[in-house]
Design a protein around this motif. Structure first.
Motif, mmCIF file in Angstrom:
data_model
loop_
_atom_site.group_PDB
_atom_site.id
_atom_site.type_symbol
_atom_site.label_atom_id
_atom_site.label_comp_id
_atom_site.label_asym_id
_atom_site.label_seq_id
_atom_site.Cartn_x
_atom_site.Cartn_y
_atom_site.Cartn_z
ATOM 1 N N SER A 77 -42.283 -7.916 24.603
ATOM 2 C CA SER A 77 -42.263 -6.883 25.633
ATOM 3 C C SER A 77 -43.529 -6.028 25.646
ATOM 4 O O SER A 77 -44.102 -5.781 26.709
ATOM 5 C CB SER A 77 -41.026 -5.994 25.465
ATOM 6 N N PRO A 78 -44.012 -5.549 24.481
ATOM 7 C CA PRO A 78 -45.269 -4.788 24.509
ATOM 8 C C PRO A 78 -46.450 -5.615 25.010
ATOM 9 O O PRO A 78 -47.388 -5.061 25.600
ATOM 10 C CB PRO A 78 -45.464 -4.377 23.038
ATOM 11 N N LEU A 79 -46.413 -6.928 24.797
ATOM 12 C CA LEU A 79 -47.501 -7.772 25.291
ATOM 13 C C LEU A 79 -47.549 -7.768 26.819
ATOM 14 O O LEU A 79 -48.618 -7.900 27.411
ATOM 15 C CB LEU A 79 -47.334 -9.201 24.769
ATOM 16 N N ALA A 80 -46.385 -7.610 27.446
ATOM 17 C CA ALA A 80 -46.362 -7.537 28.909
ATOM 18 C C ALA A 80 -47.012 -6.258 29.411
ATOM 19 O O ALA A 80 -47.525 -6.216 30.530
ATOM 20 C CB ALA A 80 -44.919 -7.626 29.418
ATOM 21 N N ASP A 81 -46.992 -5.188 28.603
ATOM 22 C CA ASP A 81 -47.688 -3.959 28.962
ATOM 23 C C ASP A 81 -49.172 -4.034 28.613
ATOM 24 O O ASP A 81 -49.930 -3.119 28.955
ATOM 25 C CB ASP A 81 -47.051 -2.758 28.254
ATOM 26 N N ARG A 82 -49.570 -5.089 27.917
ATOM 27 C CA ARG A 82 -50.987 -5.307 27.593
ATOM 28 C C ARG A 82 -51.625 -6.344 28.508
ATOM 29 O O ARG A 82 -52.728 -6.151 29.011
ATOM 30 C CB ARG A 82 -51.103 -5.772 26.129
ATOM 31 N N PHE A 83 -50.931 -7.469 28.707
ATOM 32 C CA PHE A 83 -51.521 -8.593 29.428
ATOM 33 C C PHE A 83 -50.927 -8.821 30.809
ATOM 34 O O PHE A 83 -51.411 -9.672 31.555
ATOM 35 C CB PHE A 83 -51.388 -9.875 28.596
ATOM 36 N N PHE A 202 -49.056 -1.733 37.328
ATOM 37 C CA PHE A 202 -49.591 -2.080 36.011
ATOM 38 C C PHE A 202 -51.113 -2.178 36.061
ATOM 39 O O PHE A 202 -51.826 -1.629 35.216
ATOM 40 C CB PHE A 202 -48.977 -3.409 35.543
ATOM 41 N N ARG A 203 -51.625 -2.860 37.076
ATOM 42 C CA ARG A 203 -53.072 -3.061 37.174
ATOM 43 C C ARG A 203 -53.792 -1.746 37.470
ATOM 44 O O ARG A 203 -54.889 -1.493 36.942
ATOM 45 C CB ARG A 203 -53.372 -4.096 38.253
ATOM 46 N N ALA A 204 -53.203 -0.902 38.298
ATOM 47 C CA ALA A 204 -53.844 0.366 38.640
ATOM 48 C C ALA A 204 -53.916 1.302 37.436
ATOM 49 O O ALA A 204 -54.908 2.011 37.242
ATOM 50 C CB ALA A 204 -53.100 1.038 39.781
ATOM 51 N N GLU A 205 -52.875 1.312 36.622
ATOM 52 C CA GLU A 205 -52.895 2.180 35.447
ATOM 53 C C GLU A 205 -53.893 1.687 34.401
ATOM 54 O O GLU A 205 -54.473 2.480 33.661
ATOM 55 C CB GLU A 205 -51.495 2.285 34.839
ATOM 56 N N ARG A 206 -54.082 0.394 34.340
ATOM 57 C CA ARG A 206 -55.041 -0.148 33.362
ATOM 58 C C ARG A 206 -56.480 0.016 33.834
ATOM 59 O O ARG A 206 -57.366 0.354 33.049
ATOM 60 C CB ARG A 206 -54.753 -1.638 33.117
ATOM 61 N N ASN A 207 -56.735 -0.252 35.119
ATOM 62 C CA ASN A 207 -58.108 -0.214 35.619
ATOM 63 C C ASN A 207 -58.082 0.142 37.107
ATOM 64 O O ASN A 207 -57.949 -0.743 37.962
ATOM 65 C CB ASN A 207 -58.800 -1.555 35.406
ATOM 66 N N PRO A 208 -58.231 1.429 37.446
ATOM 67 C CA PRO A 208 -58.181 1.840 38.863
ATOM 68 C C PRO A 208 -59.281 1.220 39.721
ATOM 69 O O PRO A 208 -59.152 1.208 40.948
ATOM 70 C CB PRO A 208 -58.351 3.368 38.777
ATOM 71 N N SER A 209 -60.325 0.682 39.087
ATOM 72 C CA SER A 209 -61.432 0.088 39.844
ATOM 73 C C SER A 209 -61.290 -1.422 40.010
ATOM 74 O O SER A 209 -62.205 -2.075 40.537
ATOM 75 C CB SER A 209 -62.763 0.404 39.145
ATOM 76 N N PHE A 232 -57.780 2.932 42.729
ATOM 77 C CA PHE A 232 -56.340 2.749 42.911
ATOM 78 C C PHE A 232 -55.595 3.541 41.840
ATOM 79 O O PHE A 232 -55.738 3.277 40.637
ATOM 80 C CB PHE A 232 -55.994 1.267 42.850
ATOM 81 N N VAL A 233 -54.799 4.512 42.266
ATOM 82 C CA VAL A 233 -54.111 5.409 41.350
ATOM 83 C C VAL A 233 -52.625 5.454 41.693
ATOM 84 O O VAL A 233 -52.190 4.976 42.743
ATOM 85 C CB VAL A 233 -54.708 6.832 41.416
#
Length: 450
Positions: A77-83, A202-209, A232-233
């Motif tokens: 599960s934590p890997l899904a919040d990473r990858f 998920f993608r916006a929180e990791r990298n808004p650009s 993207f925020v």
């Protein structure tokens, strides 16, 4: 640079084909979760007989499976919040499906137990990842209901596992359950690869650009206006990327809430693991009901779980979720206790089984839905998975307890009365959670009411 609010975009976007396919995949993943958990218990006596032993010898298979599920919940599960939810779902479905198909050719119960344990590692987080994905692709006005529709796949899988025991067992053997259990997740792989995008939140929180977010935005809404310089925020969130940490679910005042949710999931999933593993054997050994007869009744009864899941999803958009869940689990305890006292062949037994399934499956679905509401996207898969992992730990003990009840020749009435204490504990914990959330609202504004 221009701020583009992903949260607001998702909430105003109409549900289209992309969300439809994502919902289908999530339904299938929940289906296999329900099918896989209940299937082994329903055909356990047949597996044991084929290997020349008794039903009690199946205990290691149940225990290894639960250990694998617990390990997988805490690690995958934590890997899904990473990858990413999509990537990890593809990987998990591929490995789990392959191992499950191979399990049909196990040469001994020990081999079967080991393969069940390994397979459990890869599928344990399937449902949490699916819940995170569908909740982050759908607008808030339909979110709880669509999460409930996906979770209805769990009840459908539970009912479908009864088909194996009732009709496929005699014709194709216990292996038929593993053919279905392995084939469905492998079917999900091409659907995920070809049609389902990664979660925008998920993608916006990791990298808004992330420039790839714009392509998915246009895929969801071709009329979306983009200038090419967007950040993207989420709402008024930070424009800097923020990766999830394992400690996030305990930080910012979440410790008490997380503790209560973990405890509730532990008791709820312990109850589910106990009954999914041993209930057919309890009725066969303690009440003389053949597993084929019980399987037909249980298959019809588990359809009540579909209703419970959909109803609680609808109700959670309109009532305080924690108090609603508390009521569900009180009624569940009463239904479970009554199963031992109402005669199996009486007119009242089937409605009682439907009611039991309605409140058991609906209650667990409500717990999962609650978690998607009270944790932000960056930690949502971890929160779902670790709450489930806490529940899986209890599930390791449950099969041992069920085997002990059989070995000690407990009566059906005593066994189910002891089991009914578990949902009563969940009811109390949900009542406490409602009080904790009320206290927090007195001090700080909360986006979700528990």
């Amino acid at each position: 640079m221009t701020r583009f609010d992903i949260e607001a975009f998702i909430d105003r976007t109409r549900i289209g084909s992309t969300q439809g396919v994502a919902l289908l995949v999530c339904i299938l993943i929940c289906f296999i979760d329900g099918f896989d958990i209940f299937m082994i218990g329903k055909i356990a006596p047949a597996i044991a007989q084929d290997f020349g032993t008794t039903a009690k010898a199946m205990t290691p298979v149940f225990v290894y499976q639960q250990i694998g599920l617990a390990v997988g919940a805490f690690t995958m599960s934590p890997l899904a919040d990473r990858f990413g939810r999509r990537f990890m779902l593809i990987f998990s479905c591929l490995v789990f499906g392959t191992i499950t198909l191979v399990s049909a050719h196990a040469a001994s119960l020990q081999q079967l137990a080991i393969m069940r344990g390994v397979a459990g590692v890869f599928m344990a987080a399937g449902l949490p990842m699916a819940m995170a994905l569908i909740s982050e692709l759908t607008p808030i006005r339909r979110r709880s209901m669509l999460v409930a529709v996906a979770l209805a796949g769990f009840s459908t899988g539970s009912a479908a596992s009864g088909i194996v025991a009732a009709w496929l067992l005699d014709a194709y053997g216990w292996q038929s359950g593993f053919w279905i259990g392995g084939g469905v997740p492998l079917l999900c792989v091409p659907l995920l690869v070809l049609f389902v995008p990664e979660s925008l939140k998920f993608r916006a929180e990791r990298n808004p650009s992330d420039v790839g977010i714009a392509r998915t935005v246009r895929r969801l809404d071709p009329a979306a206006t983009l200038n090419g310089d967007e950040l993207f925020v989420l709402g008024t969130g930070d424009t800097k990327g923020r990766k999830a940490k394992l400690t996030d679910i305990f930080s910012e005042g979440r410790l008490a809430m997380t503790t209560l949710i973990w405890a509730a999931c532990t008791l709820s999933m312990t109850n589910t693991a106990l009954l999914s593993a041993w209930l057919p054997s309890f009725f066969q050994e303690m009440a003389g009901i053949p597993i084929q007869q019980f399987a037909v009744t249980a298959m019809i009864g588990y359809l009540g779980g579909v209703g419970g899941t959909l109803v609680i999803g609808w109700m959670m958009d309109r009532m305080r979720p924690a108090l609603l869940l508390s009521g569900f689990y009180v009624v569940l305890a009463a239904c479970l206790n009554m199963l031992a006292w109402v005669p199996f062949h009486s007119a009242g037994f089937l409605p009682l089984v439907i009611a039991w399934s309605f409140f058991q499956t609906g209650g667990q679905a409500g717990l999962n839905t609650l978690i998607t509401q009270v944790y932000p996207p960056r930690m949502r898969s971890t929160a779902l998975g670790w709450a489930g992992g806490a529940g899986r730990i209890g599930g390791v003990v449950a099969p041992i307890a069920g085997g002990f009840a059989l070995a000690q020749h407990f009566s059906l009435q005593l066994t189910l009365a002891l089991a009914a204490a578990l949902p009563l504990g969940v009811a109390l914990l949900m009542f406490l959670l409602a009080a904790v959330r009320a206290d927090r609202r007195d001090g700080t504004a909360q986006p979700v009411t528990a």
